[in-house]
Design an enzyme around this catalytic site. Structure first.
Site, short mmCIF file in Angstrom:
data_model
loop_
_atom_site.label_atom_id
_atom_site.label_comp_id
_atom_site.label_asym_id
_atom_site.label_seq_id
_atom_site.Cartn_x
_atom_site.Cartn_y
_atom_site.Cartn_z
N LYS A 120 0.72 -1.23 -0.44
CA LYS A 120 0.14 0.23 0.49
C LYS A 120 0.81 1.46 -0.23
CE LYS A 120 -0.36 1.86 3.43
NZ LYS A 120 0.26 2.88 4.50
N ASP A 124 -5.09 0.40 7.77
CA ASP A 124 -5.48 -0.12 6.40
C ASP A 124 -6.30 -1.02 6.61
OD1 ASP A 124 -3.46 1.89 6.57
OD2 ASP A 124 -1.62 1.31 7.03
#
Length: 291
Positions: free
Chosen positions: A9, A136
């Site tokens: 990410k 996340d």
């Protein structure tokens, strides 16, 4: 054995607000995903996680692994026991690197369990489990570009993005997210977390870079204070002609640079590797989802 990709990410921007009374910091972030990452496998077995790969040694106790926590949370949401499962984790991403590796590993594990063993488990429930694993978690479940708000659990589609070629660089020192947030709190340099004005779609990478130049990563300065090597990486990238924009991802550890195209990214990656052979350097594409 069934396998799934767990992409890195990258926070193209990350705005962080003052902590709420419960201690959490609201955020607003444009998260995208790279075509580099870990791989997670699952099969019926003895209920263990076997870790291999170049960064396997950086992980802590098995009981702390987010894959293990994801399985426990899934079983709790399911409300009944499941057969014992054995996982493999090919750890290709640096640990504590601002790339959401643990959350992405957990997301891959959740997708595998659902698709292979309980296909009737719906998306909304799976997203609830993922969101409970950390800021996340929800975004990393599907690995699609998103705007994340709140604690990271409120997701909305990202603007349309062109093909983005980038270079990821990590100096090799893990960066503690709690330490970075403590440094942010001490500085009091909190940002506005209202979503910034943005187009429905960007025409090219130059438009993306120009727009990002008006945004921030509010954890960048505290990350550099906690781990000065992060600052060295960032300064190096910003000095290179191929870097349209360079920034810290997440709470630090890894920096990224957007480039014109794959050729420019390849040239930048090769030069950084020659300048700093001990650094982890990866040329990649950003967007997602990736297989």
């Amino acid at each position: 054995m069934a396998e799934a990709f767990a992409p890195a990410k990258v926070n193209l921007f990350l705005h962080v607000g003052a902590p709420t009374p419960d201690g959490y910091h609201p955020i607003c972030s444009l998260m995208v995903f790279a075509d580099v990452g870990d791989r997670v496998g699952v099969r019926p077995g003895e209920g263990r996680v076997t870790v291999r790969g170049p960064f396997a040694g950086g992980l802590g106790r098995e009981s702390d692994n987010l894959v293990v926590r994801a399985v426990r949370a899934f079983v709790a949401e399911l409300g009944r026991p499941m057969e014992e499962l054995a996982f493999t984790l090919d750890k290709r991403l640096p640990v504590a690197s601002g790339l959401g590796g643990g959350s992405s590993d957990a997301g891959a594990a959740l997708r595998l369990i659902r698709d292979v063993f309980t296909p009737g488990f719906d998306d909304a429930r799976l997203e609830r489990v993922a969101a409970g694993l950390g800021a996340d978690g929800a975004a990393c479940l599907w690995g699609r570009p998103v705007i994340a708000e709140g604690r990271g659990e409120r997701l909305s589609p990202a603007p349309g993005l062109p093909e983005l070629h980038a270079v990821l660089v990590n100096a090799g020192a893990p960066v503690s997210t709690p330490e970075v947030y403590r440094a942010l709190d001490a500085s009091g340099a909190f940002g506005d977390v209202a979503p910034p004005p943005m187009p429905d779609a960007f025409e090219d990478v130059h438009e993306v870079a120009a727009w990002l130049a008006a945004q921030r990563n509010d954890l960048e300065a505290p990350a550099i204070a906690v781990a000065p090597d992060v600052g060295a990486v960032l300064a190096t990238l910003r000095d290179e002609p191929e870097a349209l924009i360079a920034r810290v991802s997440g709470s630090g550890g890894t920096c990224f640079a957007l480039c014109d195209d794959d050729i420019a990214a390849e040239g930048l990656a090769e030069r950084i590797e020659a300048l700093a052979p001990a650094w982890w350097v990866k040329r990649c594409r950003l967007g997602g989802p990736w297989d």
